[in-house]
Design a protein around this motif. Structure first.
Motif, PDB file in Angstrom:
ATOM      1  N   ALA A 119       1.084  -3.939  -6.820  1.00 53.41           N
ATOM      2  CA  ALA A 119       2.058  -3.987  -6.819  1.00 53.41           C
ATOM      3  C   ALA A 119       2.832  -5.283  -7.785  1.00 53.41           C
ATOM      4  O   ALA A 119       3.411  -5.471  -8.527  1.00 53.41           O
ATOM      5  CB  ALA A 119       2.145  -4.400  -5.862  1.00 53.41           C
ATOM      6  N   THR A 124       6.322   9.683  -8.617  1.00 55.19           N
ATOM      7  CA  THR A 124       5.318   8.125  -7.528  1.00 55.19           C
ATOM      8  C   THR A 124       5.612   8.905  -6.193  1.00 55.19           C
ATOM      9  O   THR A 124       4.730   8.985  -5.767  1.00 55.19           O
ATOM     10  CB  THR A 124       6.346   6.483  -7.683  1.00 55.19           C
ATOM     11  OG1 THR A 124       6.582   6.380  -9.372  1.00 55.19           O
ATOM     12  CG2 THR A 124       5.351   6.382  -6.769  1.00 55.19           C
ATOM     13  N   LEU A 128      -1.145   2.671  -4.597  1.00 57.46           N
ATOM     14  CA  LEU A 128      -1.187   3.970  -3.481  1.00 57.46           C
ATOM     15  C   LEU A 128      -2.742   4.274  -2.520  1.00 57.46           C
ATOM     16  O   LEU A 128      -1.964   4.638  -1.691  1.00 57.46           O
ATOM     17  CB  LEU A 128      -0.267   4.483  -4.106  1.00 57.46           C
ATOM     18  CG  LEU A 128       0.616   5.749  -2.953  1.00 57.46           C
ATOM     19  CD1 LEU A 128       1.150   5.511  -2.878  1.00 57.46           C
ATOM     20  CD2 LEU A 128       0.901   7.199  -4.483  1.00 57.46           C
ATOM     21  N   HIS A 136       3.804   2.393   7.079  1.00 58.38           N
ATOM     22  CA  HIS A 136       2.626   1.866   6.114  1.00 58.38           C
ATOM     23  C   HIS A 136       2.722   0.620   6.770  1.00 58.38           C
ATOM     24  O   HIS A 136       1.648   0.172   6.589  1.00 58.38           O
ATOM     25  CB  HIS A 136       3.089   2.117   4.870  1.00 58.38           C
ATOM     26  CG  HIS A 136       2.585   3.181   4.490  1.00 58.38           C
ATOM     27  ND1 HIS A 136       1.371   3.457   4.157  1.00 58.38           N
ATOM     28  CD2 HIS A 136       3.505   4.143   3.740  1.00 58.38           C
ATOM     29  CE1 HIS A 136       1.402   4.927   3.156  1.00 58.38           C
ATOM     30  NE2 HIS A 136       2.588   4.742   3.101  1.00 58.38           N
ATOM     31  N   HIS A 137       3.622  -0.439   7.267  1.00 61.21           N
ATOM     32  CA  HIS A 137       2.705  -1.965   7.108  1.00 61.21           C
ATOM     33  C   HIS A 137       2.283  -2.284   8.619  1.00 61.21           C
ATOM     34  O   HIS A 137       1.366  -2.828   8.809  1.00 61.21           O
ATOM     35  CB  HIS A 137       4.007  -3.068   7.114  1.00 61.21           C
ATOM     36  CG  HIS A 137       4.239  -4.590   7.375  1.00 61.21           C
ATOM     37  ND1 HIS A 137       3.376  -4.773   6.450  1.00 61.21           N
ATOM     38  CD2 HIS A 137       4.942  -5.424   8.690  1.00 61.21           C
ATOM     39  CE1 HIS A 137       3.681  -6.340   6.834  1.00 61.21           C
ATOM     40  NE2 HIS A 137       3.477  -5.943   7.920  1.00 61.21           N
ATOM     41  N   ALA A 176       5.768  -8.042   1.481  1.00 62.29           N
ATOM     42  CA  ALA A 176       5.112  -6.796   2.351  1.00 62.29           C
ATOM     43  C   ALA A 176       5.376  -5.070   1.642  1.00 62.29           C
ATOM     44  O   ALA A 176       5.124  -4.327   1.470  1.00 62.29           O
ATOM     45  CB  ALA A 176       4.042  -6.958   3.696  1.00 62.29           C
ATOM     46  N   THR A 183       8.134  -4.750   0.105  1.00 61.58           N
ATOM     47  CA  THR A 183       8.979  -4.752  -1.324  1.00 61.58           C
ATOM     48  C   THR A 183       7.089  -4.516  -2.290  1.00 61.58           C
ATOM     49  O   THR A 183       7.357  -3.273  -3.115  1.00 61.58           O
ATOM     50  CB  THR A 183       8.935  -6.076  -1.957  1.00 61.58           C
ATOM     51  OG1 THR A 183       9.658  -6.295  -1.238  1.00 61.58           O
ATOM     52  CG2 THR A 183       9.482  -5.430  -3.098  1.00 61.58           C
ATOM     53  N   ASN A 184       6.369  -5.114  -1.543  1.00 61.96           N
ATOM     54  CA  ASN A 184       4.637  -4.023  -2.405  1.00 61.96           C
ATOM     55  C   ASN A 184       4.637  -2.576  -2.418  1.00 61.96           C
ATOM     56  O   ASN A 184       4.177  -1.984  -2.859  1.00 61.96           O
ATOM     57  CB  ASN A 184       3.778  -4.887  -1.752  1.00 61.96           C
ATOM     58  CG  ASN A 184       3.622  -6.764  -2.320  1.00 61.96           C
ATOM     59  OD1 ASN A 184       3.862  -7.083  -3.818  1.00 61.96           O
ATOM     60  ND2 ASN A 184       2.682  -6.998  -1.889  1.00 61.96           N
ATOM     61  N   ILE A 185       4.889  -2.187  -0.657  1.00 66.97           N
ATOM     62  CA  ILE A 185       5.027  -0.673   0.046  1.00 66.97           C
ATOM     63  C   ILE A 185       5.771  -0.507  -0.724  1.00 66.97           C
ATOM     64  O   ILE A 185       5.569   1.296  -1.519  1.00 66.97           O
ATOM     65  CB  ILE A 185       4.642  -0.729   1.342  1.00 66.97           C
ATOM     66  CG1 ILE A 185       3.878  -1.293   2.013  1.00 66.97           C
ATOM     67  CG2 ILE A 185       5.607   1.067   1.282  1.00 66.97           C
ATOM     68  CD1 ILE A 185       4.218  -2.035   3.731  1.00 66.97           C
ATOM     69  N   VAL A 210       7.362  -0.562  -3.367  1.00 66.88           N
ATOM     70  CA  VAL A 210       7.047  -0.315  -4.721  1.00 66.88           C
ATOM     71  C   VAL A 210       5.754   0.781  -5.602  1.00 66.88           C
ATOM     72  O   VAL A 210       5.484   1.976  -6.222  1.00 66.88           O
ATOM     73  CB  VAL A 210       6.942  -1.166  -5.343  1.00 66.88           C
ATOM     74  CG1 VAL A 210       5.997  -1.620  -7.059  1.00 66.88           C
ATOM     75  CG2 VAL A 210       7.923  -2.659  -6.582  1.00 66.88           C
ATOM     76  N   LEU A 211       4.313   0.734  -4.354  1.00 68.22           N
ATOM     77  CA  LEU A 211       3.618   1.658  -4.698  1.00 68.22           C
ATOM     78  C   LEU A 211       3.954   3.300  -4.251  1.00 68.22           C
ATOM     79  O   LEU A 211       3.369   3.809  -4.694  1.00 68.22           O
ATOM     80  CB  LEU A 211       2.526   1.409  -3.759  1.00 68.22           C
ATOM     81  CG  LEU A 211       1.537  -0.137  -4.025  1.00 68.22           C
ATOM     82  CD1 LEU A 211       1.230  -1.248  -2.914  1.00 68.22           C
ATOM     83  CD2 LEU A 211       1.319  -0.294  -5.653  1.00 68.22           C
ATOM     84  N   THR A 212       5.009   3.431  -3.541  1.00 70.02           N
ATOM     85  CA  THR A 212       5.823   4.751  -2.951  1.00 70.02           C
ATOM     86  C   THR A 212       6.525   5.366  -3.945  1.00 70.02           C
ATOM     87  O   THR A 212       6.427   6.518  -3.687  1.00 70.02           O
ATOM     88  CB  THR A 212       5.892   4.904  -1.345  1.00 70.02           C
ATOM     89  OG1 THR A 212       6.500   3.332  -1.083  1.00 70.02           O
ATOM     90  CG2 THR A 212       4.397   4.124  -0.525  1.00 70.02           C
ATOM     91  N   SER A 213       7.599   4.912  -4.077  1.00 72.34           N
ATOM     92  CA  SER A 213       8.117   5.207  -4.881  1.00 72.34           C
ATOM     93  C   SER A 213       8.941   4.400  -6.255  1.00 72.34           C
ATOM     94  O   SER A 213       9.677   4.977  -6.591  1.00 72.34           O
ATOM     95  CB  SER A 213       9.563   4.498  -3.574  1.00 72.34           C
ATOM     96  OG  SER A 213      10.277   3.737  -3.954  1.00 72.34           O
TER      97      SER A 213
END
Lengths: 469, 469
Positions: A100, A185, A215, B193-194, B337, B339-341, B343-346
């Motif tokens: 990330a 993604t 992910l 997710h978090h 946290a 924001t990271n999720i 970026v990783l999921t979308s």
């Protein structure tokens, strides 16, 4: 009275002029918080404009937070210093942070930053004028849907068009087997939801797409790296790992693989599908760079007919990363499950963006545009290979197309130190460790060919590698 | 030779006329698969148009899959029957299917279907003309980003504007604490997710938002329902459940709660925050219906200052469900946290859509438009309450605003049979069981007030409840 001069002849709407002038005075502290604006009637008389114009300008200033309306009393300059928020602890650690972090750095790089390792083309290479043209056409079309939610599987005309596009790649699919997604993604996220439970072993390419690794870690997967060769995954190693770890799924990129740029060979493809059948795992084939390949190449989905293979692609690399349009194609049962997951995790995707992609694909220029992109990438790739040769980086292969050159730094075990020095100069390089499933050390570096001719990059690499050698 | 007549004076571009004519002949089987089209030069001469016009028309037909180009040989009518795909097993079962099923049914309902239980306003109530106006303004603005990926947290001007909007609700937040999302749904997915791991106990409203239940089940959560009263959650019961199940998080809707339309009372809000502090759980407050509330009401985020509360809202209910723009605001650590999720999921959200929302909010008409919506909803609500009274449905409360009336069918334990009969007549009703965390039987029914005046609904309910009573 406010010192504002309006120019009715200037072509700029009066409302805009008033908003601009008052906002400027507030920002320059000529008008201070709490100051009362002229009453609407008075302002209109002083400046010889209609009251309606003043009402609209004040309304806009209220909406923008510059001005507050107090009922029955008038308009006042707002206190724009935001209310302080309470102190908080430092960011928590996360297993998925590294991937990330790099994505965020690349996405956040300002105009001055050099995204020398980005996974996509520079904005200036894209056909934004074409996007604007299609957006204008969409606006003229009164029937186009801007307000209502989209259908669960996505905009029907695009789903009906894609089978013809996929047929050219030898992939047989019906519109009902396609789910449009928020880029590749979201399609990957849906596939992870479908196949992976916390603790599951999941096969991935090594090296492979780091954002996918992040992910998968977010979902609690154990990543098992399958070594990647210039012909695709190492089939013998895949066989051994499948037997040992009993994975349910293998995520791979067969065409213009990220980061190496290599493509799967036909013989290798056959062995991999045999292995999947023998050990009963599914394959998620991410074909994000699909349209950037200039010739004919092998895809697992074309051999397998979407039996064990789930096929993902996207228009982010050729049309627009901003529109966020990708898709997944699978057998009917998996399509059904993925549609449910899509609805639960995102409700629907925007039909307006899908309509844009449909228009871009069907109005006839897409092929020519993509051909131009490929030619340009071919030249950039040759340039980047010359750069690598000049500064002493050793390429993994000379790719058949696409965005990446995967190069090895001689005489080091890890590229992280070099990437860190580059970052200090505003040059974003992706060191090999990011592309390894367990973040193992790696002397490799991914270069985006669009930046292979940039003098800053050449100077940096020349000096850094020279100093080192 | 093709029988095509072109009208250069008609205003329709010649290319469009040619494409339309040839496509028509292919669809009518006048031109059959394999037939060769006239050579470009010949077509141009026969119809007195430029070769360029013919090339573009043929290209478009190729792009649309009607025609194939064979190098050096010419253009041929393609075989448009799609390649058959292989047979597959029936859809697999999924714990999350029920919620997804209702959402899909509602999203899939054609123009003729009556979405009498939908969670959003009819398209005709929305300001699509305003959206078109802002889209045109965005197109005129050469700087607007259509091609490149957005920034990780979303379009900065919108993030800078939202704190002023939230300040009016008493919620203090900085732009850096805001992450723009693909509707409120993605924000919920990121929060799940978090906070949630498979097997975790999660508190939810009972009744509550079924799509959230489906999402939580997808992530493997154990749902613990907190009974909902006309003043919000039952605080004593919440205390007992928190002590028993040790949840990490409670997902709730404090304003115009879905499905009951009730709002949290101030005294209750205070007790709930105390309970969260005592048992150390977080609260995710989903304020999707925020702008539809006509007055002042209590939000947990305003009392707690985003310490334990994560605040989610969206513009899907007032501006557009299609644009898919929502946001989440949280303390800095959780924002990081999330924001990271994201970026990783979308990867990112579309800045073009966020720019549209920014323009809609700041150009000054949003307040007036929302005021009109609220007035219209108020009238529709009164009408729907009269309908309920007439057919013998008992409302939970007369809500202060919003989209829903929650009504009880007298003399039955479950509303499912009624909803099934309605579905046969194309009327989509959401039975209470869908809104219960474990799908328990329920005699309640959610009505969308926008459809409260529809004669089909009145007739159906009148007959169905009469027959039953």
């Amino acid at each position: 009275m406010l010192q504002i001069s309006l120019s009715p002849e200037s072509g700029v709407p009066l409302v805009d002029q008033i908003v601009h002038a008052i906002r400027g005075q507030i920002e320059d502290r000529v008008l201070r918080p709490g100051a009362r604006l002229a009453a609407i009637r008075q302002f209109a008389e002083n400046h010889e404009v209609s009251r309606f114009t003043v009402v609209e300008a004040y309304d806009r200033l209220v909406a923008q937070g510059y001005v507050q309306s107090r009922r029955g009393s008038g308009f006042y300059v707002a206190n724009r210093s935001l209310p302080a928020s309470n102190p908080h602890p430092a960011p928590i650690a996360s297993a998925a942070v590294d991937a990330a972090w790099l994505m965020r750095q690349a996405l956040d790089a300002g105009a001055e930053g050099l995204r020398a390792s980005a996974g996509w083309l520079p904005r200036s290479w894209l056909d934004e004028e074409g996007l604007r043209r299609q957006l204008r056409a969409m606006l003229r079309d009164e029937g186009s849907n801007l307000g209502d939610y989209g259908r669960p599987q996505g905009y029907l005309p695009l789903r009906q068009h894609l089978p013809f596009k996929l047929a050219e790649l030898g992939i047989a699919v019906q519109p009902a087997q396609i789910v449009l997604t928020h880029g590749a993604t979201q399609a990957l996220d849906m596939a992870v939801h479908h196949f992976v439970r916390r603790g599951d072993a999941v096969l991935v390419d090594d090296p492979g797409y780091f954002s996918l690794f992040g992910l998968l870690r977010l979902h609690g997967a154990r990543l098992i790296g399958v070594p990647w060769t210039p012909e695709g995954p190492d089939a013998a190693e895949l066989e051994r790992l499948a037997a040992e770890h009993k994975p349910k799924v293998y995520f791979t990129q067969s065409v213009l693989h990220n980061p190496t740029g290599a493509c799967l060979s036909p013989a290798n493809a056959y062995r991999i599908l045999q292995c999947a059948a023998r050990h009963d795992f599914h394959i998620v084939e991410d074909d994000t760079y699909c349209d950037l390949h200039p010739g004919i190449t092998t895809r697992l989905a074309a051999l397998d007919h979407l039996d064990r293979v789930v096929y993902i692609s996207s228009f982010s690399k050729t049309l627009s990363g901003n529109l966020r349009v990708g898709f997944v194609a699978a057998c009917p049962a998996i399509t059904e499950a993925l549609t449910n997951i899509k609805v639960l995790t995102s409700l629907a995707t925007p039909e307006a963006a899908e309509d844009m992609v449909y228009r871009m694909l069907t109005e006839g220029h897409y092929r020519k545009y993509v051909e131009r992109l490929r030619n340009r990438l071919g030249e950039a790739s040759a340039r980047t290979l010359r750069l690598a040769d000049k500064v002493g980086l050793a390429p993994f292969i000379a790719p058949q197309g696409g965005v990446f050159i995967w190069t090895r730094i001689p005489g080091v075990d890890d590229a992280v130190a070099l990437a860190a020095r580059a970052a200090q100069q505003g040059i974003i390089l992706a060191p090999g460790t990011l592309f390894r499933p367990q973040g193992q050390a790696s002397p490799w570096l991914r270069l985006n060919v669009a930046y292979g001719g940039d003098v800053r990059l050449e100077r940096f690499l020349g000096e850094a590698l020279d100093a080192q050698g």
